[in-house]
Every structure is written in C-alpha cells, then in structure tokens.
Design a protein around this motif. Sequence first.
Motif, PDB file in Angstrom:
ATOM      1  N   UNK A  43     -25.410  53.591-111.831  1.00 40.76           N
ATOM      2  CA  UNK A  43     -25.865  53.667-113.099  1.00 40.76           C
ATOM      3  C   UNK A  43     -26.896  52.532-113.242  1.00 40.76           C
ATOM      4  N   UNK A  44     -27.955  52.875-113.215  1.00 35.98           N
ATOM      5  CA  UNK A  44     -29.153  51.839-113.170  1.00 35.98           C
ATOM      6  C   UNK A  44     -29.249  50.973-114.628  1.00 35.98           C
ATOM      7  N   UNK A  45     -28.790  51.775-115.596  1.00 41.47           N
ATOM      8  CA  UNK A  45     -28.823  51.198-117.085  1.00 41.47           C
ATOM      9  C   UNK A  45     -27.795  50.108-117.223  1.00 41.47           C
ATOM     10  N   UNK A 102     -27.270  42.701-115.767  1.00 43.27           N
ATOM     11  CA  UNK A 102     -28.214  41.748-115.020  1.00 43.27           C
ATOM     12  C   UNK A 102     -28.375  41.749-113.478  1.00 43.27           C
ATOM     13  N   UNK A 103     -27.912  42.906-113.156  1.00 46.62           N
ATOM     14  CA  UNK A 103     -28.140  43.165-111.591  1.00 46.62           C
ATOM     15  C   UNK A 103     -29.706  43.698-111.324  1.00 46.62           C
ATOM     16  N   UNK A 104     -30.292  44.362-112.228  1.00 47.42           N
ATOM     17  CA  UNK A 104     -31.552  45.138-112.140  1.00 47.42           C
ATOM     18  C   UNK A 104     -32.422  44.817-112.989  1.00 47.42           C
ATOM     19  N   UNK A 105     -33.623  44.516-112.691  1.00 49.46           N
ATOM     20  CA  UNK A 105     -34.829  44.291-113.909  1.00 49.46           C
ATOM     21  C   UNK A 105     -35.122  45.371-114.926  1.00 49.46           C
ATOM     22  N   UNK A 106     -34.940  45.081-116.297  1.00 47.72           N
ATOM     23  CA  UNK A 106     -34.961  46.077-117.101  1.00 47.72           C
ATOM     24  C   UNK A 106     -36.415  46.594-117.017  1.00 47.72           C
ATOM     25  N   UNK A 146     -49.539  59.974-101.366  1.00 50.41           N
ATOM     26  CA  UNK A 146     -48.302  60.956-100.915  1.00 50.41           C
ATOM     27  C   UNK A 146     -47.212  60.720-101.783  1.00 50.41           C
ATOM     28  N   UNK A 147     -46.027  60.762-101.575  1.00 50.40           N
ATOM     29  CA  UNK A 147     -44.822  60.431-102.129  1.00 50.40           C
ATOM     30  C   UNK A 147     -44.062  59.355-101.319  1.00 50.40           C
ATOM     31  N   UNK A 148     -43.664  58.312-102.064  1.00 52.59           N
ATOM     32  CA  UNK A 148     -42.713  57.328-101.280  1.00 52.59           C
ATOM     33  C   UNK A 148     -41.188  57.257-101.945  1.00 52.59           C
ATOM     34  N   UNK A 149     -40.341  57.593-101.444  1.00 60.11           N
ATOM     35  CA  UNK A 149     -39.038  57.693-101.885  1.00 60.11           C
ATOM     36  C   UNK A 149     -38.021  56.449-101.294  1.00 60.11           C
ATOM     37  N   UNK A 150     -37.608  55.808-102.324  1.00 62.34           N
ATOM     38  CA  UNK A 150     -36.935  54.610-102.495  1.00 62.34           C
ATOM     39  C   UNK A 150     -35.542  54.775-102.676  1.00 62.34           C
ATOM     40  N   UNK A 151     -34.865  55.165-101.654  1.00 65.01           N
ATOM     41  CA  UNK A 151     -33.530  55.297-101.859  1.00 65.01           C
ATOM     42  C   UNK A 151     -32.541  54.075-102.185  1.00 65.01           C
ATOM     43  N   UNK A 152     -31.567  54.234-102.641  1.00 63.06           N
ATOM     44  CA  UNK A 152     -30.584  53.257-103.308  1.00 63.06           C
ATOM     45  C   UNK A 152     -31.264  51.875-103.753  1.00 63.06           C
ATOM     46  N   UNK A 153     -32.229  52.175-104.581  1.00 60.92           N
ATOM     47  CA  UNK A 153     -32.963  51.296-105.361  1.00 60.92           C
ATOM     48  C   UNK A 153     -32.088  50.143-105.974  1.00 60.92           C
ATOM     49  N   UNK A 154     -30.930  50.395-106.337  1.00 59.70           N
ATOM     50  CA  UNK A 154     -30.121  49.468-106.872  1.00 59.70           C
ATOM     51  C   UNK A 154     -29.712  48.107-106.157  1.00 59.70           C
ATOM     52  N   UNK A 169     -33.761  59.473-109.823  1.00 58.26           N
ATOM     53  CA  UNK A 169     -32.668  60.367-109.500  1.00 58.26           C
ATOM     54  C   UNK A 169     -31.495  59.527-109.454  1.00 58.26           C
ATOM     55  N   UNK A 170     -30.507  59.940-110.215  1.00 57.92           N
ATOM     56  CA  UNK A 170     -29.206  59.408-110.165  1.00 57.92           C
ATOM     57  C   UNK A 170     -28.197  60.512-109.782  1.00 57.92           C
TER      58      UNK A 170
END
Length: 481
Positions: free
Chosen positions: A283-285, A291-295, A234-242, A166-167
């Motif tokens: 924007x994760x893309x 190069x801040x986030x693994x592709x 269940x569901x695991x919500x990872x907020x601010x994943x960046x 979710x963005x």
Amino acid sequence: MINLLVIDDEKEVGTFLSHLFSMKGYKVEVVNSSSEFFQLDLSRQSFQIAMIDLRLPDCDGLSLLQHLKKHQPHCKALIMTGYSTVKTAVEAIKLGASDYIEKPFDDINLLETQVEQLLSTSVPSSQAFIQSLANEAGLVVGKNHAMNKLIDATFKVSQKNVNVLIEGETGTGKEVLSRFIHLASPRSHESFIGVNCGAISESLLESELFGHEKGAFTGATQQRKGLFEIASNGTLFLDEIADASQAIQVKLLRVLETREFMRVGSVQTLRTNARVVAASNENLQQAVLQKKFREDLFYRLNVVHLEIPPLRDRKEDIPLLVNHLIQRNGYTSVNFTDGAYEKLQNYDWPGNIRELANVVTRTLTLTDDENTEITADEIILSAVAAPLKGKSSSEQTISIPKDPLEQWRETLVKEFEQSDKINLDDILLQVKQLESLIGRELVLQALQKTYGNRTEAARCLQISMRKLRYILNEKTNTTHT
C-alpha cells in the motif's frame, strides 16, 4: 433528434454550448445549478448525452452524475473539468462517465469530436471488444462483479493520457492488467516495456531507466538508450515501484513533472512522452506515511488508482482461470472434475493466480498422458498453509526446521556417551555446516512461502538480496562438497 443536457453554473458557458450544438441540430437543455437539475423529470425527459461541470457552487458534480446514471444508465456523460481536478474527473469515469474534457475549451473542434464520438456507434466500447483486448493481454475477466467493474473502469481510463497506479497482492496479475491498459489505449501500436524496480540494484536501475553514455561508469563500453527513451511514445510499466530507492524516486519525479531526463554521464536533456503505469503489492499510501515513499511521487503516479481483487475474493472465476491455464499449457483434451474444482475453490490462494498457475501446471505435468479427467486426489496444493486470518503473509512466522537440529543433537550426545574426549574443531565445523543448512532451509521456505518472489523472501527474512543470493550459492557449494 439528439437531446443534450448541459450542467454548468457559468451561464456564459451554457449559452455558448447551447448555441454550438443547437446549430448542429441537437436539442439542448441547460441547467445552472443542482436545484434546477433535480427539477428535471428524468422519467419522462431522456438525454443521449450530458455535459457536467464537476465544480458547482451548490453541489458536487459527481453526485449529479450518479443520479443521472441511476435514472438513465445509457446516457453518455462528458465531464468538464479544470486542470487541477483531472484526478476527480478520472474518478468520475469510474462512476460511469464516458470521457472528460478540460476547461477552458481551447479547441472547439476537439470538443465537437468528443461529443460526436460518444454518440457514434462506431466507437469500440462494446463488451465483445473489451473481451477481445482482455484475451489478447492474457487477462481472464470472469464473472466476478468487482473484477468486471475494474475492467470497465480500466478500459475507460486507458483512452486518456494519464498515469496509472495498480495495487494488489503478489500474483494477482498486475502486469497483465497493465498490458490490457496498453492494448486499449491509443498507444497500442507503440512499445510496451516493463521493468521490476526491486529486482536490480539502484545503479543498474538508473541506467536501465535513463540510459548511459559511453564511459559513464566501469563497464559502460558504449552508449545505451534507457527505457524512458525507448518507450517514448508507448507505455512504461514500473513493477514493484515501492522498492525503488529514494534517489531513483527523485529522478522519476522529475521525469513525471517535466517529461525531461538525462542519460547517466550526460549533460544533454532528452524528452519522453512515455505513459507510466506503476504497480505495487504494498500500500503506497501507507509507505508514504512510513516515510518509505515520496509523497509527491505518489500523487504523480496515483492519478488513476486501480486495485485488483485477490483470488480468494473471486473464487467463482477459478474454473475459467483453470480452463485458460489448461489451454495455455497445450492440454486441450484435459478436464477437471467438479470435485477438483471444489477442492480448488475451498483453498484460500495466498499466492493468488500465480500460485493457481503453478498448481495447474504441476498437476498437468504429473498426470498420465492417457488421463483426460483430473480428480481432486490428483491436485497437489502448496505445502505452505494459507495466511492466518487477520495477518498478512509478511507477518507469518517461518519455523526453523527441526530435523537438522535434532540430528546434530543426537550425534553429539552419542559421541559423548561413547568417549570421554571430543574434538572441539569437529564440533565447530559441524556448527558451521548446521548454520549453512538452517540458512538454506529458511531461504527455501521463504521462497516457497512467497512463491518464488526473491524480493519478498528477502524482506520476510530481513536480509538483503545479496545475502539471499549468497545463501543460495552456498547451497550449491555444499551440494558439490
């Protein structure tokens, strides 16, 4: 009689499906190419359900889906896909498909059940049911077309066991949408657990996610289960994943690829079945390109991509949102006037729904108990201006407060005028105090600008979270002094 349309270039598959469903009393029409499909007269020949292969030699299955839904919007569509095109199948659901199934069909009973469920009126997919789930999650859908389209797509993908990214800007309601996903999924009776990846240090986040053994590090006085273990079904919500560090990203990638992990300080491999919903106001893309986030992690998370529109793009929903916030605050007899709503709708809301909630709460708190009608004059909007057009909030300049500087300068000039001597130690002490004061004011301005988001404030000031906390603690010490 139920009319079933099968679109698949493999004649053996078409023959098999025709035989299977004809024996159940369906009338089956099989086409093996897009040219055969476009020869159908959809204005006269109606179908209750269509099974569409995504990969056709002469056409994209998504194009056929859109054409079919345009002419027969009530026709249920079941997408047939190979494992490597599951992401495309999810996109098909956003375009109107009802469900998808992977080929080859290992479980014929599952195939029959999916078709029967799509045709059954007992399947809870009505707008009333979706609205009830939204209410339970605290999600106000409103009238905005983009928001309604988002909720419809979210409801459909919630049924599938796929990861979701979710963005959206800060304050748009990403966690609320993730709760809606959980409630609309078959996992709704299991745990929903969330964690903010940017709010805690790397070592603590690792322990939080994966757990630790007794004695794994200083302070680990007992064994502790991690969130992947607690939310296993269940569901695991990872907020601010960046904001997750590179080391955490590597560990997350392994869990998503293998469903296996180890507690900190352990050599025992554990398994998890947790569904991951990640969120980011970046924007994760773009983060991948920088190069801040693994592709590879990005593609693991981005099986389904949902983007929440900012409040400035859904201003027609502000009255509904305000009424929801009034009810939530317990002011059942209070109403906003038309002028008040007009004032709210003329503001750009850089802090989105979170800022709106703060404004409504502040207004209700300051109003007289006897007042049942809130006017425009009683609404206090944020002192921070809306972002300049063409610039993101992170590009705005924070101005240094002038009053402390001017006050110090006047004091220094006055001392020079009154005496030929000046105490340098006193001046240097004043400089130090002024430095603390300016630092405090800048942090407070940054926090106001980011509506209390400390991670965003630290990024805006280009300092660490530790430095930000230090300055805030300095504020307390100065006050007591």
